[in-house]
Write an enzyme that holds these catalytic residues in place. Structure first.
Site, PDB file in Angstrom:
ATOM      1  N   LEU A  31       0.812  -1.217   0.000  1.00 40.92           N
ATOM      2  CA  LEU A  31       0.000   0.000   0.000  1.00 40.92           C
ATOM      3  C   LEU A  31       0.845   1.268   0.000  1.00 40.92           C
ATOM      4  O   LEU A  31       1.905   1.320   0.615  1.00 40.92           O
ATOM      5  CB  LEU A  31      -0.927  -0.021   1.221  1.00 40.92           C
ATOM      6  CG  LEU A  31      -1.798  -1.275   1.317  1.00 40.92           C
ATOM      7  CD1 LEU A  31      -2.611  -1.251   2.606  1.00 40.92           C
ATOM      8  CD2 LEU A  31      -2.729  -1.401   0.114  1.00 40.92           C
ATOM      9  N   GLU A  33       0.272   5.915  -0.558  1.00 44.58           N
ATOM     10  CA  GLU A  33      -0.670   6.996  -0.232  1.00 44.58           C
ATOM     11  C   GLU A  33      -1.913   6.992  -1.127  1.00 44.58           C
ATOM     12  O   GLU A  33      -2.967   7.477  -0.719  1.00 44.58           O
ATOM     13  CB  GLU A  33       0.025   8.359  -0.307  1.00 44.58           C
ATOM     14  CG  GLU A  33       0.871   8.680   0.911  1.00 44.58           C
ATOM     15  CD  GLU A  33       0.044   8.834   2.197  1.00 44.58           C
ATOM     16  OE1 GLU A  33      -1.004   9.492   2.168  1.00 44.58           O
ATOM     17  OE2 GLU A  33       0.460   8.266   3.232  1.00 44.58           O
ATOM     18  N   GLY A  34      -1.777   6.490  -2.346  1.00 41.13           N
ATOM     19  CA  GLY A  34      -2.946   6.385  -3.232  1.00 41.13           C
ATOM     20  C   GLY A  34      -3.986   5.471  -2.615  1.00 41.13           C
ATOM     21  O   GLY A  34      -5.172   5.835  -2.493  1.00 41.13           O
ATOM     22  N   HIS A  35      -3.546   4.284  -2.187  1.00 38.69           N
ATOM     23  CA  HIS A  35      -4.468   3.359  -1.521  1.00 38.69           C
ATOM     24  C   HIS A  35      -5.025   3.993  -0.236  1.00 38.69           C
ATOM     25  O   HIS A  35      -6.220   3.907   0.053  1.00 38.69           O
ATOM     26  CB  HIS A  35      -3.744   2.071  -1.109  1.00 38.69           C
ATOM     27  CG  HIS A  35      -3.208   1.256  -2.243  1.00 38.69           C
ATOM     28  ND1 HIS A  35      -1.864   1.074  -2.458  1.00 38.69           N
ATOM     29  CD2 HIS A  35      -3.832   0.547  -3.217  1.00 38.69           C
ATOM     30  CE1 HIS A  35      -1.674   0.296  -3.503  1.00 38.69           C
ATOM     31  NE2 HIS A  35      -2.853  -0.034  -3.998  1.00 38.69           N
ATOM     32  N   GLY A  88      -9.788   4.185  -7.380  1.00 38.84           N
ATOM     33  CA  GLY A  88      -8.984   5.332  -7.766  1.00 38.84           C
ATOM     34  C   GLY A  88      -9.169   5.686  -9.234  1.00 38.84           C
ATOM     35  O   GLY A  88      -9.289   4.792 -10.090  1.00 38.84           O
ATOM     36  N   ASP A 133      -6.886   4.264 -12.232  1.00 38.71           N
ATOM     37  CA  ASP A 133      -7.326   3.166 -13.100  1.00 38.71           C
ATOM     38  C   ASP A 133      -8.707   3.550 -13.653  1.00 38.71           C
ATOM     39  O   ASP A 133      -9.724   2.959 -13.289  1.00 38.71           O
ATOM     40  CB  ASP A 133      -7.368   1.870 -12.303  1.00 38.71           C
ATOM     41  CG  ASP A 133      -5.999   1.503 -11.749  1.00 38.71           C
ATOM     42  OD1 ASP A 133      -5.228   0.863 -12.472  1.00 38.71           O
ATOM     43  OD2 ASP A 133      -5.680   1.903 -10.616  1.00 38.71           O
ATOM     44  N   GLN A 192     -10.877   0.931 -15.392  1.00 41.93           N
ATOM     45  CA  GLN A 192     -11.356  -0.025 -14.393  1.00 41.93           C
ATOM     46  C   GLN A 192     -12.545   0.556 -13.633  1.00 41.93           C
ATOM     47  O   GLN A 192     -13.549  -0.128 -13.421  1.00 41.93           O
ATOM     48  CB  GLN A 192     -10.219  -0.356 -13.425  1.00 41.93           C
ATOM     49  CG  GLN A 192     -10.653  -1.141 -12.206  1.00 41.93           C
ATOM     50  CD  GLN A 192      -9.483  -1.570 -11.347  1.00 41.93           C
ATOM     51  OE1 GLN A 192      -8.837  -2.553 -11.644  1.00 41.93           O
ATOM     52  NE2 GLN A 192      -9.203  -0.839 -10.288  1.00 41.93           N
ATOM     53  N   MET A 197       1.252   7.610  -8.124  1.00 38.24           N
ATOM     54  CA  MET A 197       1.719   6.542  -7.224  1.00 38.24           C
ATOM     55  C   MET A 197       1.203   5.200  -7.716  1.00 38.24           C
ATOM     56  O   MET A 197       0.066   5.083  -8.156  1.00 38.24           O
ATOM     57  CB  MET A 197       1.224   6.806  -5.804  1.00 38.24           C
ATOM     58  CG  MET A 197       1.949   7.943  -5.168  1.00 38.24           C
ATOM     59  SD  MET A 197       1.635   7.966  -3.417  1.00 38.24           S
ATOM     60  CE  MET A 197       2.566   9.418  -2.986  1.00 38.24           C
ATOM     61  N   ARG A 244       3.824  -0.578  -8.757  1.00 38.80           N
ATOM     62  CA  ARG A 244       4.851  -0.936  -9.746  1.00 38.80           C
ATOM     63  C   ARG A 244       5.988   0.094  -9.822  1.00 38.80           C
ATOM     64  O   ARG A 244       7.032  -0.221 -10.398  1.00 38.80           O
ATOM     65  CB  ARG A 244       4.223  -1.139 -11.129  1.00 38.80           C
ATOM     66  CG  ARG A 244       3.374  -2.388 -11.204  1.00 38.80           C
ATOM     67  CD  ARG A 244       2.988  -2.755 -12.634  1.00 38.80           C
ATOM     68  NE  ARG A 244       2.352  -4.056 -12.690  1.00 38.80           N
ATOM     69  CZ  ARG A 244       1.035  -4.271 -12.694  1.00 38.80           C
ATOM     70  NH1 ARG A 244       0.196  -3.255 -12.646  1.00 38.80           N
ATOM     71  NH2 ARG A 244       0.556  -5.500 -12.750  1.00 38.80           N
TER      72      ARG A 244
HETATM   73  P1  AMP Z   1      -4.199  -1.844  -6.814  1.00 39.10           P
HETATM   74  O1  AMP Z   1      -3.655  -2.288  -5.494  1.00 39.10           O
HETATM   75  O2  AMP Z   1      -3.169  -1.308  -7.737  1.00 39.10           O
HETATM   76  O3  AMP Z   1      -5.114  -2.872  -7.445  1.00 39.10           O
HETATM   77  O4  AMP Z   1      -5.142  -0.592  -6.503  1.00 39.10           O
HETATM   78  C1  AMP Z   1      -6.206  -0.667  -5.603  1.00 39.10           C
HETATM   79  C2  AMP Z   1      -7.036   0.586  -5.688  1.00 39.10           C
HETATM   80  O5  AMP Z   1      -6.213   1.722  -5.415  1.00 39.10           O
HETATM   81  C3  AMP Z   1      -7.621   0.814  -7.098  1.00 39.10           C
HETATM   82  O6  AMP Z   1      -8.932   1.328  -6.969  1.00 39.10           O
HETATM   83  C4  AMP Z   1      -6.703   1.853  -7.688  1.00 39.10           C
HETATM   84  O7  AMP Z   1      -7.308   2.660  -8.671  1.00 39.10           O
HETATM   85  C5  AMP Z   1      -6.358   2.673  -6.446  1.00 39.10           C
HETATM   86  N1  AMP Z   1      -5.105   3.413  -6.651  1.00 39.10           N
HETATM   87  C6  AMP Z   1      -3.905   2.905  -7.039  1.00 39.10           C
HETATM   88  N2  AMP Z   1      -2.992   3.887  -7.180  1.00 39.10           N
HETATM   89  C7  AMP Z   1      -3.633   5.051  -6.887  1.00 39.10           C
HETATM   90  C8  AMP Z   1      -3.244   6.418  -6.856  1.00 39.10           C
HETATM   91  N3  AMP Z   1      -2.022   6.806  -7.158  1.00 39.10           N
HETATM   92  N4  AMP Z   1      -4.162   7.336  -6.498  1.00 39.10           N
HETATM   93  C9  AMP Z   1      -5.434   6.978  -6.180  1.00 39.10           C
HETATM   94  N5  AMP Z   1      -5.867   5.690  -6.196  1.00 39.10           N
HETATM   95  C10 AMP Z   1      -4.985   4.741  -6.538  1.00 39.10           C
END
Ligand code: AMP
Length: 282
Positions: A33, A35-37, A147, A150, A153, A184, A187
Site C-alpha cells: 500500500l 498513499e494512493g491506496h 482510484g 485506473d 477499471q 503513485m 509498480r
Molecule cells: P491496486 O492495489 O493497484 O489494485 O489498486 C487498488 C485501488 O487503489 C484501485 O482502486 C486503484 O485505482 C487505487 N489506486 C492505485 N494507485 C492510486 C493512486 N495513485 N491514487 C489513487 N488511487 C490509486
C-alpha cells in the site's frame, strides 16, 4: 483490527456487523500500500462504520509473461499501515477459496473493456470483474472506493455494479501523485533511479496533451503525436498506447470535444505504468 483469510469466517464477521446496521465500506487492493491506496482507506473510514480492505494479488487478471509472480507483497507492512488508519478488517483470501480447482465461472464486461488496457492486456478486465464479484459477494459492502488512476477499471466497475444490480454506492477518488507528479503505483517500486527520472515523461506528456487541447487543438492525431514525441525522447520507454477517447463510453472521437479522457500506458524498461487525465472541452 481483524485479519482473515477464509471466506466463511469473513462472512460471519460481516453478518454480525450488518445485523448491527453498520455501514460497510470496502477498498479492494493488491497490497503493498501507498498513499494512493490510503486516500481511499481514509474516505472509507470517514463515510462508513466498518471498513474492510482486501489484499489479494489476483492471478487471473495477469496475462502470460506479466508480473504476477514478481508483484511485490508485504502483508506485514500493509497491516501496520492499515492498523494506523483504524481499519476494522483486512481480508487476504486464500487461493483455494478464490479459485478452487473446478473454477469455471467468469464475469465479462464486453463494451468498455474493448479499448485501452482491455485491448493491450487481453483478459485483464475479465479477471478484474470476476474477482470483484467474488469479493462483493463475500463482503456485501454498502460503499466501495476506487482510484481514478485506473480510470477504465472504475468505469467498468460502475457498469458492473449497475448491470448486476448490486446495492453498492461507488466512489472514484483522484489520483495521488509523487512530488514530481508521477502517479503513485505499487509498480513504481520496480524502477531504478534512472528509470524513475525517465518516468516523469508520462505526466509531462499528459500535461502537454491537456495544454494543447486547452489552446484549442481539436485533432486527436496531432495531440497524440506530440505526446508520443515526449515519451520517445527517453530511451528506456516503449509506448503501449496513447489515446484520447470519450470519457463516458471510451469510444474514439472524430474531434476533441465534450468530456474526454487522455490515457496512456508506457513501459519503462519493461515496467508497465498507466496514467490519465479527464477534462471537459467546450
Ligand atoms: P491496486 O492495489 O493497484 O489494485 O489498486 C487498488 C485501488 O487503489 C484501485 O482502486 C486503484 O485505482 C487505487 N489506486 C492505485 N494507485 C492510486 C493512486 N495513485 N491514487 C489513487 N488511487 C490509486
Amino acid at each position: 483490527m481483524i485479519i482473515t483469510n477464509n471466506v466463511k469466517k469473513t462472512k460471519r464477521i460481516l453478518n454480525v456487523q450488518k445485523l448491527d446496521n453498520k455501514v460497510i465500506g470496502f477498498v479492494p487492493t493488491m497490497g503493498l500500500l501507498h498513499e494512493g491506496h490510503l486516500s481511499l482507506v481514509r474516505q472509507a473510514k470517514a463515510k462508513s462504520d466498518f471498513v474492510v480492505i482486501s489484499i489479494f494479488v489476483n492471478p487471473i487478471q495477469f496475462g502470460r509473461g506479466e508480473d504476477y509472480v514478481s508483484y511485490p507483497r508485504d502483508i506485514k507492512a500493509d497491516s501496520k499501515l492499515l492498523m494506523e488508519e483504524g481499519v476494522d478488517l483486512i481480508f487476504c483470501p486464500n487461493q483455494k477459496d478464490m479459485y478452487p480447482s473446478d473454477f469455471s465461472v467468469f464475469v465479462d464486461e464486453t463494451e468498455l473493456s474493448q479499448s485501452l488496457c482491455g485491448k493491450s492486456r487481453p483478459g485483464h478486465f475479465r479477471g478484474v470483474c470476476t474477482v470483484l464479484v467474488k469479493l462483493f459477494n463475500v463482503i456485501v459492502p454498502d460503499k466501495v472506493y476506487f482510484g481514478q488512476k485506473d480510470y477504465q477499471q472504475a468505469l467498468i466497475v460502475k457498469r458492473l455494479i449497475n448491470n448486476l444490480n448490486y446495492d453498492i454506492k461507488m466512489y472514484v477518488l483522484p489520483t495521488i501523485r509523487e512530488n514530481d507528479k508521477l502517479a503513485m503505483s505499487t509498480r513504481n517500486n520496480y524502477l531504478n533511479d534512472n528509470e524513475r527520472k525517465d518516468s516523469r515523461c508520462i505526466y509531462e506528456a499528459l500535461s502537454l496533451g491537456k495544454e494543447l487541447i486547452k489552446q484549442g487543438e481539436t485533432r486527436v492525431f496531432v495531440v497524440v503525436d506530440k505526446m508520443k514525441n515526449v515519451i520517445m525522447k527517453k530511451r528506456s520507454t516503449k509506448i503501449a498506447y496513447i489515446e484520447i477517447l470519450d470519457a463516458v463510453n471510451l469510444k474514439s472521437l472524430k474531434k476533441i470535444k465534450g468530456k474526454i479522457l487522455i490515457a496512456l500506458a508506457v513501459y519503462i524498461n519493461g515496467t508497465r505504468l498507466i496514467d490519465n487525465i479527464a477534462i471537459s472541452v467546450k
